[in-house]
Design a protein around this motif. Structure first.
Motif, short mmCIF file in Angstrom:
data_model
loop_
_atom_site.label_atom_id
_atom_site.label_comp_id
_atom_site.label_asym_id
_atom_site.label_seq_id
_atom_site.Cartn_x
_atom_site.Cartn_y
_atom_site.Cartn_z
N GLY A 1 0.82 -1.21 0.00
CA GLY A 1 0.00 0.00 0.00
C GLY A 1 0.85 1.25 0.00
O GLY A 1 1.99 1.25 -0.48
N CYS A 2 0.31 2.31 0.57
CA CYS A 2 0.95 3.62 0.46
C CYS A 2 0.58 4.46 1.68
O CYS A 2 -0.56 4.42 2.13
CB CYS A 2 0.44 4.29 -0.82
SG CYS A 2 1.07 5.94 -1.05
N PRO A 3 1.53 5.23 2.21
CA PRO A 3 1.20 6.06 3.39
C PRO A 3 0.43 7.33 3.02
O PRO A 3 -0.03 8.04 3.91
CB PRO A 3 2.58 6.43 3.95
CG PRO A 3 3.50 6.38 2.77
CD PRO A 3 2.95 5.36 1.84
N ASN A 4 0.33 7.62 1.74
CA ASN A 4 -0.28 8.89 1.32
C ASN A 4 -1.68 8.68 0.74
O ASN A 4 -2.03 7.57 0.34
CB ASN A 4 0.61 9.57 0.27
CG ASN A 4 2.04 9.70 0.77
OD1 ASN A 4 2.26 10.03 1.93
ND2 ASN A 4 3.00 9.39 -0.09
N ARG A 5 -2.44 9.75 0.67
CA ARG A 5 -3.78 9.70 0.05
C ARG A 5 -3.87 10.86 -0.93
O ARG A 5 -4.70 11.76 -0.77
CB ARG A 5 -4.89 9.83 1.11
CG ARG A 5 -4.73 9.00 2.35
CD ARG A 5 -4.75 7.53 2.11
NE ARG A 5 -6.04 6.98 1.77
CZ ARG A 5 -6.18 5.83 1.09
NH1 ARG A 5 -5.13 5.19 0.66
NH2 ARG A 5 -7.39 5.36 0.84
N CYS A 6 -3.00 10.88 -1.91
CA CYS A 6 -2.88 12.06 -2.78
C CYS A 6 -4.16 12.34 -3.56
O CYS A 6 -4.76 11.41 -4.13
CB CYS A 6 -1.75 11.87 -3.77
SG CYS A 6 -0.16 11.62 -2.98
N LEU A 7 -4.53 13.61 -3.59
CA LEU A 7 -5.76 13.98 -4.30
C LEU A 7 -5.62 13.82 -5.80
O LEU A 7 -6.62 13.86 -6.52
CB LEU A 7 -6.12 15.44 -3.98
CG LEU A 7 -6.52 15.76 -2.54
CD1 LEU A 7 -6.99 17.20 -2.41
CD2 LEU A 7 -7.62 14.83 -2.05
N HIS A 8 -4.40 13.68 -6.28
CA HIS A 8 -4.23 13.55 -7.74
C HIS A 8 -3.96 12.09 -8.14
O HIS A 8 -3.74 11.83 -9.31
CB HIS A 8 -3.05 14.39 -8.22
CG HIS A 8 -1.75 13.71 -7.94
ND1 HIS A 8 -1.29 13.51 -6.66
CD2 HIS A 8 -0.86 13.11 -8.76
CE1 HIS A 8 -0.15 12.84 -6.72
NE2 HIS A 8 0.13 12.59 -7.97
N CYS A 9 -3.95 11.14 -7.19
CA CYS A 9 -3.44 9.79 -7.47
C CYS A 9 -4.11 9.17 -8.71
O CYS A 9 -5.31 8.90 -8.71
CB CYS A 9 -3.66 8.87 -6.26
SG CYS A 9 -2.93 7.25 -6.49
N TRP A 10 -3.33 8.94 -9.73
CA TRP A 10 -3.93 8.48 -10.99
C TRP A 10 -4.41 7.03 -10.91
O TRP A 10 -5.24 6.59 -11.71
CB TRP A 10 -2.95 8.67 -12.15
CG TRP A 10 -1.81 7.70 -12.16
CD1 TRP A 10 -0.66 7.77 -11.43
CD2 TRP A 10 -1.71 6.50 -12.93
NE1 TRP A 10 0.13 6.69 -11.68
CE2 TRP A 10 -0.47 5.91 -12.61
CE3 TRP A 10 -2.54 5.88 -13.87
CZ2 TRP A 10 -0.06 4.72 -13.19
CZ3 TRP A 10 -2.12 4.69 -14.45
CH2 TRP A 10 -0.90 4.12 -14.11
N LEU B 1 3.30 -1.08 -6.24
CA LEU B 1 2.84 -0.31 -7.38
C LEU B 1 2.44 1.09 -6.95
O LEU B 1 2.13 1.93 -7.75
CB LEU B 1 1.72 -1.00 -8.16
CG LEU B 1 0.37 -1.27 -7.53
CD1 LEU B 1 -0.53 -0.06 -7.57
CD2 LEU B 1 -0.29 -2.39 -8.31
N ARG B 2 2.48 1.31 -5.62
CA ARG B 2 2.23 2.66 -5.12
C ARG B 2 3.54 3.19 -4.52
O ARG B 2 4.44 3.50 -5.26
CB ARG B 2 1.07 2.63 -4.13
CG ARG B 2 -0.22 2.22 -4.87
CD ARG B 2 -1.46 2.56 -4.10
NE ARG B 2 -1.86 1.51 -3.19
CZ ARG B 2 -2.75 1.68 -2.21
NH1 ARG B 2 -3.30 2.86 -2.02
NH2 ARG B 2 -3.12 0.67 -1.44
N GLU B 3 3.71 3.22 -3.21
CA GLU B 3 4.94 3.74 -2.62
C GLU B 3 6.03 2.67 -2.63
O GLU B 3 5.86 1.62 -2.00
CB GLU B 3 4.62 4.16 -1.18
CG GLU B 3 5.77 4.79 -0.44
CD GLU B 3 5.83 6.29 -0.60
OE1 GLU B 3 5.29 6.82 -1.61
OE2 GLU B 3 6.40 6.94 0.28
#
Ligand code: SF4
Length: 347
Positions: free
Chosen positions: A14-23, A57-59
């Motif tokens: 997974g990923c620690p971020n929740r980016c508003l632009h995450c494609w 596939l993310r962080e």
């Protein structure tokens, strides 16, 4: 046996971020079960000569034993070695004093760091308080280890006034000279990203070309390729061709943490699902992958670009798009609505 090289990127951690632009789109962050990496590769091994496996596939490196996992990725790959990209985890960089040295050992000479404006805006867009300060700290840690930071900046109508301040900040920090001191290069580039995944929700604040601050134009990625939406609509309103993403040289697959399988053509939404590694037969999944036979691609081959423009394009809009980004944006709106209708069933 398939001769096309296969690349598999699995969302193991997974990923620690929740980016508003995450494609890629919004996905739950949870680790997959132990041994999932080996199991996934074993499913494909009878079908493909060459397999390059990535456990992220993310962080990248978002797992405590990132060193061992990097070695596992290499061992699991078949007739191939996974490359390192100009990517790393800024979350880990500021928390783990060993991590920058690991990146250096792994041959990483540049790491991309993503900003969305000044402190409050970057924190909000990354989805984590403190993200902006972490990015600055990560910049310093990279420099200390003679790794060049690359600042990637996402611009839109909401943050456009803040981006020149970031350029100024990079100059004040003297990043170019400090990189040159060890033979590196500092790069600063601006773009608006594609319009898929979470970034689709930012369509209403997508930047217009005329609103890009002049001092950013030299740093804008593919500036000359940008056109207002209304121009693309005018060009394509009678276009009989189709928007069909296609694997040419190799096949790249994403494995979600629930074992759903996707091409890397666009976001990981249900309408693009190839199938599920746990539930579907491998013969059938490999057939869908190699023949590119999934409902989304069949529909893409049915509807023309002209129809997509007439149905979903805004012929008044000044919002800036690159060609491929606008084409997939149109197709995705269509597929999403079609899928939603099918899910609802007959009325
Ligand atoms: S853009 Fe990258 S860092 Fe941000 S949420 Fe998506 S995968 Fe994570």
């Amino acid at each position: 046996m398939n001769r096309k090289p296969l690349f598999i990127a699995a969302d193991l951690y997974g990923c620690p971020n929740r980016c508003l632009h995450c494609w890629l789109g919004r996905m739950q962050s949870r680790p997959m079960e132990k041994g999932a990496d080996e199991w996934i590769v074993s499913r494909f091994r009878p079908y493909f000569d060459t397999i390059t496996f990535f456990s992220w596939l993310r962080e990248p490196d978002f797992c405590p034993d990132y060193r061992e996992q990097w070695e596992r990725d290499q061992k699991l790959s078949v007739n191939a070695a996974p490359p390192r990209f100009e990517l790393g985890s800024f979350w880990r960089l500021v928390r783990d004093p060993e991590y920058a040295a690991f990146l250096k050992e792994a041959g990483v000479s540049c790491v991309q760091l993503t900003f969305f404006g000044t402190e409050e805006t970057t924190d909000r867009y990354v989805g984590r308080k403190g993200a902006f300060r972490e990015l600055l700290k990560a910049t310093e840690i990279l420099l200390d280890h003679e790794i060049s930071p690359r600042w990637q900046i996402f611009i839109n109508e909401e943050n456009k006034e803040e981006i020149p301040l970031l350029l100024k900040l990079s100059e004040e920090l003297d990043l170019q000279r400090r990189c040159r001191a060890f033979g590196g290069t500092f790069r600063f580039f601006v773009h608006s990203g594609s319009c898929e995944g979470e970034n689709r929700k930012l369509y209403s604040v997508r930047i217009c070309k005329d609103h890009i601050p002049g001092e950013l134009i030299p740093y804008f990625y593919n500036y000359d390729a940008l056109r207002p939406e209304k121009e693309w609509c005018g060009l394509w309103k009678e276009d009989p061709s189709h928007v069909i993403p296609h694997n040419t040289e190799d096949i790249v697959l994403y494995v979600a943490n629930n074992y759903d399988l996707f091409f890397n053509f666009t976001h990981m939404r249900p309408e693009w699902r190839i199938g599920n590694l746990k539930r579907d037969s491998m013969d059938e999944l490999v057939r869908r992958i190699t023949e590119e036979d999934i409902p989304a691609l069949r529909e893409a081959g049915r509807i023309t670009l002209g129809e997509l423009v007439r149905l979903y394009g805004d012929s008044e809009s000044e919002k800036a798009f690159e060609e491929e980004d606008y084409r997939i944006y149109l197709l995705n709106i269509h597929l999403e609505r079609l899928y939603a209708r099918q899910e609802q069933g007959p009325q």
